[in-house]
Write a protein that holds these residues in place. Structure first.
Motif, PDB file in Angstrom:
ATOM      1  N   GLU A  60       0.809  -1.212   0.000  1.00  0.00           N
ATOM      2  CA  GLU A  60       0.000   0.000   0.000  1.00  0.00           C
ATOM      3  C   GLU A  60       0.850   1.273   0.000  1.00  0.00           C
ATOM      4  N   ALA A  61       2.159   1.123   0.003  1.00  0.00           N
ATOM      5  CA  ALA A  61       3.051   2.281   0.075  1.00  0.00           C
ATOM      6  C   ALA A  61       2.991   3.122  -1.194  1.00  0.00           C
ATOM      7  N   VAL A  62       2.999   4.433  -1.015  1.00  0.00           N
ATOM      8  CA  VAL A  62       3.009   5.366  -2.156  1.00  0.00           C
ATOM      9  C   VAL A  62       4.010   6.493  -1.876  1.00  0.00           C
ATOM     10  N   ARG A  63       5.169   6.129  -1.378  1.00  0.00           N
ATOM     11  CA  ARG A  63       6.170   7.142  -1.045  1.00  0.00           C
ATOM     12  C   ARG A  63       6.635   7.916  -2.270  1.00  0.00           C
ATOM     13  N   HIS A  64       6.483   7.336  -3.474  1.00  0.00           N
ATOM     14  CA  HIS A  64       6.892   8.029  -4.695  1.00  0.00           C
ATOM     15  C   HIS A  64       5.821   8.992  -5.203  1.00  0.00           C
ATOM     16  N   GLY A  65       4.653   8.965  -4.570  1.00  0.00           N
ATOM     17  CA  GLY A  65       3.584   9.866  -4.973  1.00  0.00           C
ATOM     18  C   GLY A  65       2.760   9.370  -6.139  1.00  0.00           C
ATOM     19  N   GLY A  66       2.973   8.118  -6.523  1.00  0.00           N
ATOM     20  CA  GLY A  66       2.249   7.561  -7.666  1.00  0.00           C
ATOM     21  C   GLY A  66       1.195   6.561  -7.238  1.00  0.00           C
ATOM     22  N   GLU A  67       1.305   5.348  -7.778  1.00  0.00           N
ATOM     23  CA  GLU A  67       0.296   4.306  -7.577  1.00  0.00           C
ATOM     24  C   GLU A  67       0.882   3.178  -6.726  1.00  0.00           C
ATOM     25  N   SER A  68       0.149   2.738  -5.731  1.00  0.00           N
ATOM     26  CA  SER A  68       0.618   1.619  -4.909  1.00  0.00           C
ATOM     27  C   SER A  68       0.407   0.309  -5.644  1.00  0.00           C
ATOM     28  N   VAL A  69       1.089  -0.719  -5.185  1.00  0.00           N
ATOM     29  CA  VAL A  69       0.902  -2.051  -5.750  1.00  0.00           C
ATOM     30  C   VAL A  69      -0.542  -2.508  -5.535  1.00  0.00           C
ATOM     31  N   THR A  70      -1.097  -2.205  -4.374  1.00  0.00           N
ATOM     32  CA  THR A  70      -2.483  -2.564  -4.085  1.00  0.00           C
ATOM     33  C   THR A  70      -3.442  -1.892  -5.072  1.00  0.00           C
ATOM     34  N   ALA A  71      -3.200  -0.616  -5.364  1.00  0.00           N
ATOM     35  CA  ALA A  71      -4.050   0.106  -6.310  1.00  0.00           C
ATOM     36  C   ALA A  71      -3.909  -0.461  -7.718  1.00  0.00           C
ATOM     37  N   ILE A 101      -3.141  -3.583  -8.495  1.00  0.00           N
ATOM     38  CA  ILE A 101      -3.839  -4.868  -8.508  1.00  0.00           C
ATOM     39  C   ILE A 101      -5.351  -4.651  -8.608  1.00  0.00           C
ATOM     40  N   ALA A 102      -5.867  -3.666  -7.907  1.00  0.00           N
ATOM     41  CA  ALA A 102      -7.301  -3.370  -7.952  1.00  0.00           C
ATOM     42  C   ALA A 102      -7.709  -2.914  -9.356  1.00  0.00           C
ATOM     43  N   ARG A 103      -6.864  -2.095  -9.987  1.00  0.00           N
ATOM     44  CA  ARG A 103      -7.159  -1.628 -11.343  1.00  0.00           C
ATOM     45  C   ARG A 103      -7.200  -2.791 -12.318  1.00  0.00           C
ATOM     46  N   VAL A 104      -6.212  -3.668 -12.240  1.00  0.00           N
ATOM     47  CA  VAL A 104      -6.148  -4.811 -13.145  1.00  0.00           C
ATOM     48  C   VAL A 104      -7.291  -5.781 -12.855  1.00  0.00           C
ATOM     49  N   SER A 105      -7.629  -5.952 -11.592  1.00  0.00           N
ATOM     50  CA  SER A 105      -8.740  -6.824 -11.214  1.00  0.00           C
ATOM     51  C   SER A 105     -10.051  -6.330 -11.835  1.00  0.00           C
ATOM     52  N   GLY A 106     -10.241  -5.019 -11.833  1.00  0.00           N
ATOM     53  CA  GLY A 106     -11.433  -4.449 -12.436  1.00  0.00           C
ATOM     54  C   GLY A 106     -11.517  -4.725 -13.926  1.00  0.00           C
ATOM     55  N   TRP A 107     -10.354  -4.623 -14.598  1.00  0.00           N
ATOM     56  CA  TRP A 107     -10.336  -4.908 -16.034  1.00  0.00           C
ATOM     57  C   TRP A 107     -10.610  -6.394 -16.292  1.00  0.00           C
ATOM     58  N   LEU A 108     -10.021  -7.268 -15.487  1.00  0.00           N
ATOM     59  CA  LEU A 108     -10.273  -8.698 -15.644  1.00  0.00           C
ATOM     60  C   LEU A 108     -11.750  -9.020 -15.441  1.00  0.00           C
ATOM     61  N   ASP A 109     -12.356  -8.394 -14.444  1.00  0.00           N
ATOM     62  CA  ASP A 109     -13.788  -8.624 -14.183  1.00  0.00           C
ATOM     63  C   ASP A 109     -14.629  -8.235 -15.396  1.00  0.00           C
ATOM     64  N   ALA A 110     -14.204  -7.156 -16.074  1.00  0.00           N
ATOM     65  CA  ALA A 110     -14.960  -6.677 -17.233  1.00  0.00           C
ATOM     66  C   ALA A 110     -14.872  -7.639 -18.415  1.00  0.00           C
ATOM     67  N   GLN A 111     -13.837  -8.495 -18.417  1.00  0.00           N
ATOM     68  CA  GLN A 111     -13.678  -9.449 -19.521  1.00  0.00           C
ATOM     69  C   GLN A 111     -14.424 -10.754 -19.278  1.00  0.00           C
ATOM     70  N   LYS A 112     -14.838 -10.979 -18.035  1.00  0.00           N
ATOM     71  CA  LYS A 112     -15.544 -12.215 -17.704  1.00  0.00           C
ATOM     72  C   LYS A 112     -16.865 -12.290 -18.457  1.00  0.00           C
ATOM     73  N   GLY A 113     -17.216 -13.496 -18.825  1.00  0.00           N
ATOM     74  CA  GLY A 113     -18.506 -13.706 -19.448  1.00  0.00           C
ATOM     75  C   GLY A 113     -18.547 -13.410 -20.938  1.00  0.00           C
ATOM     76  N   THR A 114     -17.419 -12.950 -21.478  1.00  0.00           N
ATOM     77  CA  THR A 114     -17.347 -12.712 -22.921  1.00  0.00           C
ATOM     78  C   THR A 114     -16.458 -13.784 -23.526  1.00  0.00           C
ATOM     79  N   PRO A 115     -17.028 -14.806 -24.144  1.00  0.00           N
ATOM     80  CA  PRO A 115     -16.223 -15.907 -24.655  1.00  0.00           C
ATOM     81  C   PRO A 115     -15.321 -15.483 -25.798  1.00  0.00           C
ATOM     82  N   GLY A 116     -14.249 -16.233 -25.958  1.00  0.00           N
ATOM     83  CA  GLY A 116     -13.336 -15.961 -27.056  1.00  0.00           C
ATOM     84  C   GLY A 116     -11.921 -15.759 -26.569  1.00  0.00           C
ATOM     85  N   VAL A 117     -11.064 -15.362 -27.501  1.00  0.00           N
ATOM     86  CA  VAL A 117      -9.639 -15.183 -27.216  1.00  0.00           C
ATOM     87  C   VAL A 117      -9.310 -13.691 -27.199  1.00  0.00           C
ATOM     88  N   ILE A 118      -8.702 -13.241 -26.113  1.00  0.00           N
ATOM     89  CA  ILE A 118      -8.286 -11.848 -25.975  1.00  0.00           C
ATOM     90  C   ILE A 118      -6.766 -11.804 -25.921  1.00  0.00           C
TER      91      ILE A 118
END
Length: 201
Positions: free
Chosen positions: A107-118, A120-137
């Protein structure tokens, strides 16, 4: 049994930041990266959708592989704040405590940017959006994003992010079915730097 989504995550080819262990900015591919792309062994022609990070190095990788990719902001590089463009050794010499906390605490953001937790949450949201759509991405993105996707698929602790090594032009396959993701395979390729991927991310 629901329909299956097959996701191929390709790490972009190498850049100067990869070779110098730097926090990447928006560098182009280096000559070695372009050379490896010319003989890229994987077949990515079979796809239903194709995305790329907006970063120049990802777009150039997609173009070199003749992929008609749509820019997807959710696949962008982690934001390293004021460390962007600087070498890891330089930052560690000047801010050793900040670097140590960044590696220890997701959760550290000492550089003033994005934490690892943030991230992971961003990527998780994108993965969730791909669920349920069959095919190859196919998605051309960064080592940090692919690490985050693997953490999501395995439902692993965020600290495990640092225990995953992603090399340039490595291909990671995930399979999505019944609302969850499974890690199918990781082709690590040939490591091109001691950081194994996208600068120091």
């Amino acid at each position: 049994m629901g329909m299956t989504t097959r996701l191929k995550l390709l790490c972009h080819a190498s850049t100067s930041a990869v070779r110098t262990a730097a926090f990447p900015a928006d560098e182009p591919l280096d000559p070695q990266g372009r050379q490896k792309l010319a003989s890229f062994p994987h077949r990515l022609r079979q796809k239903d959708r194709c995305f790329t990070s907006p970063a120049l190095r990802a777009v150039q990788t997609a173009e070199a592989l003749e992929l008609d990719a749509t820019v997807e902001l959710a696949l962008r590089e982690c934001d390293y704040g004021r460390w962007t463009g600087r070498s890891f050794d330089e930052v560690q010499a000047q801010e050793p405590e900040a670097v140590a906390e960044w590696i220890r605490n997701p959760e550290a953001v000492r550089h003033g940017g994005e934490s690892v937790t943030a991230l992971i949450a961003r990527v998780s949201g994108w993965l969730d959006a791909q669920k349920g759509t069959p095919g190859v991405i196919v998605a051309v993105t960064h080592a940090s994003v692919i690490r985050a996707a693997i953490v999501c698929a395995l439902e692993a602790e965020p600290r495990s992010f640092w225990r995953i090594d992603i090399a340039p032009l490595s291909l990671t396959r995930l399979s999505g079915n019944d609302g969850r993701w499974t890690l199918v395979s990781m082709d690590s390729g040939k490591a091109e730097s001691r950081t194994g991927g996208d600068g120091v991310d």
